[in-house]
Write a protein that holds these residues in place. Structure first.
Motif: not given
Length: 178
Positions: A100-112, A114-121
């Motif tokens: 889950r941590l690896a998935d979260a890191e990948a999702q956070d990197a993708e959101l970054r 895209l310039g997203s301001a979403a909370a870090s997964i």
């Protein structure tokens, strides 16, 4: 006749009771995760979407089987059996959390990107796991307190840790995900 009982250990897995007339060696019960593992495998097979709650019935199966073996019904034996299954679920929890941590890191990197301001997964996952650890420890301390210092407190506390850890492992593995 003066008989004295001395308790000590003789290497891993052995409990020695020495009596004036001779020595009796008692082996600790041998834990095997087979009962829990096969139950979880059957639950996966019957609920491919990981939505069934029958998997919860698997928690404690191997410990219960271990406690039915010779020396598994003593306080020490129960603790060996419960600790064995707790180790099984801890390993699953560690693996699921890492995934889950690896998935979260990948999702956070993708959101970054895209310039997203979403909370870090990743930060949310870490905060959730830390809060869960605090909950588990407090919950199991309460369970232990119910025994008012009696010898059942040790096995009760281990059983609580086993059940809470198993539920968290299953949750992180994806059971009941929406």
């Amino acid at each position: 006749m003066n008989r004295r009982c001395i308790t000590g250990t003789l290497g891993p897995g052995l409990l020695v009771l020495s009596l004036a007339s001779g020595a009796v060696v008692r082996a600790e019960p041998v834990f095997s995760p087979a009962a829990t593992d096969s139950c979880v495998s059957a639950a996966y097979a019957s609920s491919p979407g990981l939505s069934g709650h029958g998997v919860l019935d698997c928690i404690g199966r191997a410990a219960a089987a271990c406690m039915m073996t010779p020396d598994g019904d003593t306080t020490v034996g129960m603790m060996v059996c419960l600790d064995g299954e707790l180790g099984y679920w801890n390993a699953r929890l560690t693996a699921a959390f890492a995934e889950r941590l690896a998935d979260a890191e990948a999702q956070d990197a993708e959101l970054r990107t895209l310039g997203s301001a979403a909370a870090s997964i990743e930060e949310s996952l870490r905060a959730m796991q830390q809060a869960w650890l605090s909950f588990r420890d407090a919950s199991c301390l309460y369970e232990q307190a119910q025994w008012m210092g009696g010898t059942g407190g040790g096995p009760a506390t281990l059983a609580c840790h086993l059940h809470e850890t198993a539920r968290q492992a299953l949750k992180l593995e994806g059971w009941w995900a929406q």
